[in-house]
Design a protein around this motif. Structure first.
Motif, PDB file in Angstrom:
ATOM      1  N   UNK A  88       1.059  -0.744  -0.264  1.00  0.00           N
ATOM      2  CA  UNK A  88       0.120  -0.102   0.238  1.00  0.00           C
ATOM      3  C   UNK A  88       1.004   1.340   0.014  1.00  0.00           C
ATOM      4  N   UNK A  89       1.759   1.135   1.205  1.00  0.00           N
ATOM      5  CA  UNK A  89       2.981   3.105   1.161  1.00  0.00           C
ATOM      6  C   UNK A  89       3.409   2.351   0.049  1.00  0.00           C
ATOM      7  N   UNK A  90       4.439   1.565  -1.011  1.00  0.00           N
ATOM      8  CA  UNK A  90       5.053   1.845  -2.336  1.00  0.00           C
ATOM      9  C   UNK A  90       3.483   2.311  -3.219  1.00  0.00           C
ATOM     10  N   UNK A 196       0.467  -5.001  -8.383  1.00  0.00           N
ATOM     11  CA  UNK A 196       1.830  -5.286  -9.500  1.00  0.00           C
ATOM     12  C   UNK A 196       2.946  -5.177  -8.078  1.00  0.00           C
ATOM     13  N   UNK A 197       2.560  -3.874  -6.682  1.00  0.00           N
ATOM     14  CA  UNK A 197       2.912  -3.995  -5.905  1.00  0.00           C
ATOM     15  C   UNK A 197       2.662  -4.637  -4.640  1.00  0.00           C
ATOM     16  N   UNK A 198       1.756  -5.543  -4.849  1.00  0.00           N
ATOM     17  CA  UNK A 198       1.027  -6.665  -3.784  1.00  0.00           C
ATOM     18  C   UNK A 198       1.903  -7.838  -4.414  1.00  0.00           C
ATOM     19  N   UNK A 199       2.085  -7.810  -4.860  1.00  0.00           N
ATOM     20  CA  UNK A 199       3.450  -8.678  -6.108  1.00  0.00           C
ATOM     21  C   UNK A 199       4.698  -9.386  -5.130  1.00  0.00           C
ATOM     22  N   UNK A 200       5.409  -7.692  -5.207  1.00  0.00           N
ATOM     23  CA  UNK A 200       6.428  -7.591  -5.192  1.00  0.00           C
ATOM     24  C   UNK A 200       6.812  -7.567  -3.695  1.00  0.00           C
TER      25      UNK A 200
END
Length: 216
Positions: A88-90, A196-200
């Motif tokens: 979330x922050x990313x 993408x952010x959740x995956x990384x």
């Protein structure tokens, strides 16, 4: 045994941080990009999407959905909770950079009186309170999709609620273009950003846990 979903200060703080960071990225991004030239990403698809004022109920009502599911995200097991927060922050930081360095705008339609005055009032109020910028990626779509991500793999959440969250996320995405707060390209941008952010973040959290030997 106390209910796992009992209200706790830690979980309230988690929810407040998630929601607050969203507001910070949105409004601070607007402040920094105010004087920059804004781009309009409208395409032929947007011309074919109808203006349906009734979707304003979904567009505004999604805030309850966000708070509810972010709170449920705080109730996940520690690694999943960390994954959600880091993702979330990313994602909010990435959206913030787009808002500042690639600001976008939209030409909104004139709101004419319809047979439901209250709906007209809500649309006019939204247009007056929210300037047509900070569109790409759509934070409405991003937040709603993240709220579905928060529950979709949680075994303690019922299938009915998971489906309800998915349907709500889709409806919110639809609402952004039907009330002409966003153009079409903003929608997949928000969804892709969440995925993408959740995956990384998941890779990062699992790798860190394996190196430290900790699961919390």
């Amino acid at each position: 045994m106390q209910s796992k979903f009992k209200l706790q200060k830690r979980d309230v703080l988690f929810t407040a941080i998630c929601f607050g960071y969203n507001c910070l990225a949105y409004y601070f991004g607007r402040l920094l990009s105010y004087w920059r030239p804004h781009h309009n990403f409208s395409t032929f698809l947007d011309n074919s999407i109808l203006f349906l004022p009734g979707f304003i109920i979904i567009y505004l009502g999604c805030y309850v959905f966000w708070v509810s599911n972010m709170y449920l995200a705080s109730k996940q097991e520690p690694l999943k909770r960390k994954q959600f927060l880091i993702a979330h922050i990313a994602a909010e930081n990435i959206a913030f950079l787009f808002f500042v360095f690639l600001p976008t705008t939209i030409i909104r339609p004139e709101v004419r009186d319809s047979f439901v005055p209250f709906i007209d009032f809500l649309v006019k109020l939204t247009y007056a309170a929210d300037s047509p910028d900070n569109l790409f990626p759509s934070l409405h779509c991003y937040m709603s999709w993240m709220c579905w991500i928060a529950v979709r793999s949680n075994p303690e959440i019922s299938k009915k609620y998971k489906w309800a969250s998915f349907i709500m996320a889709v409806l919110v995405c639809m609402s952004t273009v039907h009330v002409k707060q966003h153009v079409f390209v903003d929608v997949p941008a928000g969804i892709i950003l969440a995925e993408i952010c959740n995956f990384i973040s998941g890779i990062f959290v699992k790798k860190r846990a394996s190196l430290t030997g900790k699961n919390s």
